[in-house]
Design an enzyme around this catalytic site. Structure first.
Site, PDB file in Angstrom:
ATOM      1  N   ASP A 108     151.832  85.931  50.196  1.00 47.23           N
ATOM      2  CA  ASP A 108     151.554  84.504  50.194  1.00 47.23           C
ATOM      3  C   ASP A 108     152.823  83.708  50.533  1.00 47.23           C
ATOM      4  OD1 ASP A 108     149.246  82.544  49.165  1.00 47.23           O
ATOM      5  OD2 ASP A 108     151.101  81.847  48.228  1.00 47.23           O
ATOM      6  N   ARG A 109     153.239  82.767  49.693  1.00 51.10           N
ATOM      7  CA  ARG A 109     154.433  81.962  49.993  1.00 51.10           C
ATOM      8  C   ARG A 109     155.668  82.850  50.162  1.00 51.10           C
ATOM      9  NH1 ARG A 109     152.208  77.952  51.888  1.00 51.10           N
ATOM     10  NH2 ARG A 109     154.130  76.740  51.758  1.00 51.10           N
TER      11      ARG A 109
ATOM     12  N   TYR B  70     155.021  73.065  49.966  1.00 49.15           N
ATOM     13  CA  TYR B  70     153.953  72.946  50.951  1.00 49.15           C
ATOM     14  C   TYR B  70     154.248  71.846  51.972  1.00 49.15           C
ATOM     15  CZ  TYR B  70     150.916  76.400  48.817  1.00 49.15           C
ATOM     16  OH  TYR B  70     150.392  77.582  48.365  1.00 49.15           O
TER      17      TYR B  70
ATOM     18  N   ARG C 258     156.012  84.107  53.554  1.00 46.83           N
ATOM     19  CA  ARG C 258     156.494  83.086  54.492  1.00 46.83           C
ATOM     20  C   ARG C 258     158.016  82.955  54.403  1.00 46.83           C
ATOM     21  NH1 ARG C 258     151.819  81.593  56.393  1.00 46.83           N
ATOM     22  NH2 ARG C 258     150.043  81.665  54.962  1.00 46.83           N
TER      23      ARG C 258
ATOM     24  N   HIS D   4     142.477  87.804  47.482  1.00 46.35           N
ATOM     25  CA  HIS D   4     143.808  87.366  47.891  1.00 46.35           C
ATOM     26  C   HIS D   4     144.945  88.060  47.154  1.00 46.35           C
ATOM     27  CE1 HIS D   4     146.936  84.652  49.256  1.00 46.35           C
ATOM     28  NE2 HIS D   4     147.179  84.240  48.028  1.00 46.35           N
TER      29      HIS D   4
ATOM     30  N   HIS E 238     143.945  73.430  49.167  1.00 43.46           N
ATOM     31  CA  HIS E 238     145.215  73.074  48.539  1.00 43.46           C
ATOM     32  C   HIS E 238     146.321  72.871  49.569  1.00 43.46           C
ATOM     33  CE1 HIS E 238     145.200  77.459  48.881  1.00 43.46           C
ATOM     34  NE2 HIS E 238     146.508  77.445  48.833  1.00 43.46           N
ATOM     35  N   TRP E 239     146.223  73.530  50.732  1.00 37.86           N
ATOM     36  CA  TRP E 239     147.220  73.322  51.789  1.00 37.86           C
ATOM     37  C   TRP E 239     147.299  71.851  52.186  1.00 37.86           C
ATOM     38  CZ3 TRP E 239     148.602  76.774  56.453  1.00 37.86           C
ATOM     39  CH2 TRP E 239     149.031  78.030  56.004  1.00 37.86           C
TER      40      TRP E 239
END
Length: 298
Positions: A105-106, A212, A109, A274, A150-151
């Site tokens: 997930d984050r 975000y 990134r 997820h 949520h993005w």
């Protein structure tokens, strides 16, 4: 939940303090968590990995027990470039000039940016349930927007999303996480208690939103510059995604990563939602061991 792992704190050049768990011996393996979690998400596989590697599992800035700095102009303090520099510095402080990276997930990134900014240091990349950020925003559909609401909520101007999260941070966590395929059953009670504790800490909501907002702003600028310049991933990449998750259902994951990679890209879907490392830890552990052991043989 991490057995013989030690608890470490690292102070960055900008004063940010990163909390991490470190355990095992051997080649360096950095594991980074996603939202709205902490390093605890690796509890089901990190102890086994530590039998073969020196496992470093930090709380990325803004999450867990790490610092929550002021966002700064364009949320630069939460750019993936700043977060990636934290990780490069930590691994250097631990004596690892070269290391392998896994991210969910984050955290994946951050790992992507780490590999682009420090290609000479990252040996192998292992991603869980992401496609490239730039491609995901450029190819957003109604189905994806509904699934990843949520993005688009978190990037709204302050203080609206911060205030709504702060009114009941645990309810926010349960809503975001509980909507996924496995619901709240994906989490061990002790892990969930940690997620609930940390999301309620002061300034966490601001940090989440800043993360975000950076991804929808300055990070896209960095990613577009690299794509246009042909600065692609130079190391082998293994990516797994959830068969019952929005990423795999809305994007051609392997194709998108191959578009911005110079080296081998492989992967497949996993029968879960997820939170792959918590829903299917045996599969993820086996995949990681096989992929990272290949580095030993190269």
């Amino acid at each position: 939940m991490f057995g013989k792992f030690s608890t470490e704190h690292f102070t960055m050049n900008d004063g940010v303090r990163i909390h991490a768990r470190v355990g095992g011996s051997g080649p360096g393996l950095l594991l980074m968590h996603g939202h709205p979690q902490t390093h605890t998400m690796w509890h089901r596989i990190a102890p086994s990995l530590a039998q073969h590697y020196t496992v470093v599992a930090p709380d990325i800035r803004g999450f867990g027990d790490s610092s929550r700095p002021e966002p700064g102009v364009e949320n630069v303090a939460y750019s993936k470039r700043a977060m990636a520099q934290d990780m490069a510095d930590i691994m250097g402080k631990l004596g690892f000039e070269h290391f392998m990276v896994g991210g969910h997930d984050r955290g994946a990134r951050v790992a992507h940016r780490l590999a682009l900014d420090h290609p000479d240091r990252v040996l192998r990349l292992f991603f869980l349930d992401i496609a490239p950020t730039l491609a995901m925003y450029e190819r957003t559909s109604m189905a994806f927007a509904r699934a990843y609401w949520h993005w688009f909520f978190l990037i709204q101007p302050a203080p609206l999303p911060e205030g709504l999260i702060e009114s009941d941070p645990v309810a926010y966590l349960h809503n975001v996480s509980g909507r996924r395929h496995a619901g709240m059953s994906a989490f061990h009670p002790d892990a969930l208690a940690e997620y609930e504790r940390c999301i309620a800490l002061p300034f966490t909501a601001r940090s989440i939103c800043s993360d975000y907002r950076a991804s929808a702003g300055i990070d896209l600028e960095h990613d577009a510059h690299d794509r246009d310049a042909g600065n692609h991933l130079a190391m082998p990449l293994r990516v797994l995604w959830a068969a019952h998750g929005a990423v795999g259902q809305n994007f051609d994951v392997l194709s998108l990563w191959k578009d911005i990679s110079h080296n081998d890209v492989s992967g497949h879907s996993v029968d879960c939602g997820h939170y792959l490392a918590e829903e299917q830890p045996d599969i993820i552990l086996e995949e990681m061991m096989t992929f990272f052991d290949s580095e030993r043989c190269d």
